[in-house]
Design a protein around this motif. Structure first.
Motif, mmCIF file in Angstrom:
data_model
loop_
_atom_site.group_PDB
_atom_site.id
_atom_site.type_symbol
_atom_site.label_atom_id
_atom_site.label_comp_id
_atom_site.label_asym_id
_atom_site.label_seq_id
_atom_site.Cartn_x
_atom_site.Cartn_y
_atom_site.Cartn_z
ATOM 1 N N VAL A 76 38.658 -24.297 7.567
ATOM 2 C CA VAL A 76 40.353 -24.755 7.260
ATOM 3 C C VAL A 76 40.427 -26.341 6.680
ATOM 4 O O VAL A 76 41.344 -26.405 6.075
ATOM 5 C CB VAL A 76 41.201 -24.498 8.403
ATOM 6 C CG1 VAL A 76 40.779 -25.285 9.536
ATOM 7 C CG2 VAL A 76 42.466 -24.436 8.192
ATOM 8 N N GLY A 77 39.568 -27.201 7.268
ATOM 9 C CA GLY A 77 39.704 -28.393 6.617
ATOM 10 C C GLY A 77 38.924 -28.633 5.244
ATOM 11 O O GLY A 77 37.988 -27.880 5.297
ATOM 12 N N ARG A 238 38.603 -33.676 13.337
ATOM 13 C CA ARG A 238 37.403 -34.161 12.381
ATOM 14 C C ARG A 238 37.020 -35.941 12.731
ATOM 15 O O ARG A 238 37.746 -36.353 13.379
ATOM 16 C CB ARG A 238 38.004 -34.426 10.877
ATOM 17 C CG ARG A 238 38.243 -33.235 9.966
ATOM 18 C CD ARG A 238 36.681 -32.963 9.895
ATOM 19 N NE ARG A 238 36.801 -31.899 8.824
ATOM 20 C CZ ARG A 238 36.804 -30.623 9.153
ATOM 21 N NH1 ARG A 238 36.955 -30.327 10.363
ATOM 22 N NH2 ARG A 238 36.801 -29.594 8.000
ATOM 23 N N HIS A 285 30.140 -29.803 16.362
ATOM 24 C CA HIS A 285 30.940 -29.426 15.329
ATOM 25 C C HIS A 285 30.986 -27.880 15.304
ATOM 26 O O HIS A 285 30.696 -27.058 14.407
ATOM 27 C CB HIS A 285 31.030 -29.861 13.917
ATOM 28 C CG HIS A 285 31.966 -29.847 13.132
ATOM 29 N ND1 HIS A 285 32.425 -30.562 12.242
ATOM 30 C CD2 HIS A 285 33.155 -28.906 12.956
ATOM 31 C CE1 HIS A 285 33.524 -30.286 11.549
ATOM 32 N NE2 HIS A 285 34.030 -29.110 12.067
HETATM 33 C C1 GLV Z 1 36.061 -26.575 10.835
HETATM 34 O O1 GLV Z 1 35.685 -27.723 11.175
HETATM 35 C C2 GLV Z 1 37.024 -26.321 9.816
HETATM 36 O O2 GLV Z 1 37.663 -27.120 9.095
HETATM 37 O O3 GLV Z 1 37.369 -24.972 9.654
#
Ligand code: GLV
Length: 327
Positions: A76-77, A238, A285
């Motif tokens: 997603v990021g 993050r 993570h």
């Molecule tokens: C994981 O860190 C994402 O951004 O999906």
């Protein structure tokens, strides 16, 4: 001729099968992370890429790969992608929102409980053979129920965490760039507060916000000093949002009580001093990493990539201007 796609990290068989139906695929199925030079060499001549947050896409890389039309991030990021540079060169950028919301929220609750109740420290104690008997003052933790959870970032995932926190009987306060819709606030009895008020009031400060220039070191020395000495910091957003060196100093001098971290500055490197601290829970993570969710992320990324290369608007297009220029 089918469009050419680079899959920069290992994906699931069904993702690969889907991509193969529509594209000519080169896939890094051995799953060793490409060096920046290897990424550049493999991306050259490709029409698109499916990749993870471990791959960095910047102007220089794009200039060496002018045939690329879409960068599809399986996350997603997307702070690993220079979206502006992509847009300028007519490259579409896509991400995978939605499919990971619930898994990340589950994990965030796990990290909250593990940190407040010292679960990993307790396991190490047991594994090291230090457990000689049960006594009243053993591994005293902090209660999750009744605690105030302060959430920075109140998008889909922030809201899903708040829903779970209500089940734990936590009080929820939040801060976000924009105040959330009243219905969302009401659904979890969340109260909007300023950044400083959140830092002062929360027993658990949780970060689930995007990383960008504005949020770099959003939590540093000054913010840690505002938190309660009994407070816990949780980062499932993050690395870079927290000044890790400042956090280590705060944890050492017990300025805050503990931290639960899934992300770090300069991943996969992290400051080795974290390993010397008992009052941290550390993970690599993996907040979105349940099998169904990672499969859904990979397939969403693949669908975004294929849609872009077949001339459709990908469902999760971040930079609509990137499409205008590339078509
Ligand atoms: C994981 O860190 C994402 O951004 O999906």
């Amino acid at each position: 001729m089918k469009p050419k796609v680079l899959v920069a990290r290992e994906v699931f068989d069904d993702t690969l099968a889907y991509l193969n139906q529509h594209c000519q695929v080169t896939s890094n199925q051995v799953d060793q992370r490409y060096s920046p030079q290897e990424l550049a060499a493999n991306l050259r001549g490709m029409d698109g890429a499916v990749m993870t947050t471990a791959e960095r896409i910047d102007a220089q890389l794009l200039d060496g790969c002018p045939t690329v039309k879409v960068i599809s991030n399986a996350a997603v990021g997307y702070n690993n992608v220079d979206v502006h540079a992509c847009t300028q060169r007519g490259v579409m950028v896509t991400n995978t929102p939605g499919v990971l919301t619930e898994s990340v929220a589950d994990y965030a609750m796990g990290l909250i409980v593990a940190t407040c109740r010292r679960i990993t420290e307790a396991e190490h104690y047991l594994r090291n053979g230090e457990w000689k008997g049960t006594f009243l003052k053993q591994m005293l933790g902090m209660d999750v129920h009744g605690a105030t959870l302060g959430i920075f970032g109140f998008g889909r995932i922030g809201l899903a965490i708040a829903q779970r926190a209500r089940g734990f009987d936590m009080k929820v306060i939040y801060n976000n760039r924009h105040r959330a819709a009243l219905d969302d606030e009401r659904s979890v009895s969340a109260t909007y507060v300023s950044k400083d008020d959140l830092l002062r009031q929360a027993d658990v400060v949780l970060l689930i916000m995007p990383y960008n220039q504005e949020t770099h070191h959003f939590i540093g020395e000054a913010q840690l000093a505002m938190m309660k000495p009994s407070a816990v910091l949780i980062n499932v957003a993050r690395g870079g949002i927290v000044d890790d060196a400042a956090l280590i100093r705060a944890l050492k001098r017990k300025q805050i009580w503990a931290a639960g971290l899934d992300v770090y500055e300069n991943e996969p490197q992290f400051l080795p001093e974290f390993l010397t601290l008992k009052n941290v829970v550390l993970s690599p993570h993996i907040a979105s990493s349940s099998e169904p969710t990672r499969k859904a992320m990979a397939m969403t990324a693949a669908r975004n990539c294929v849609a872009a290369l077949l001339g459709d608007t990908p469902p999760n297009l971040i930079n609509p201007d990137g499409k205008k220029r590339s078509t």
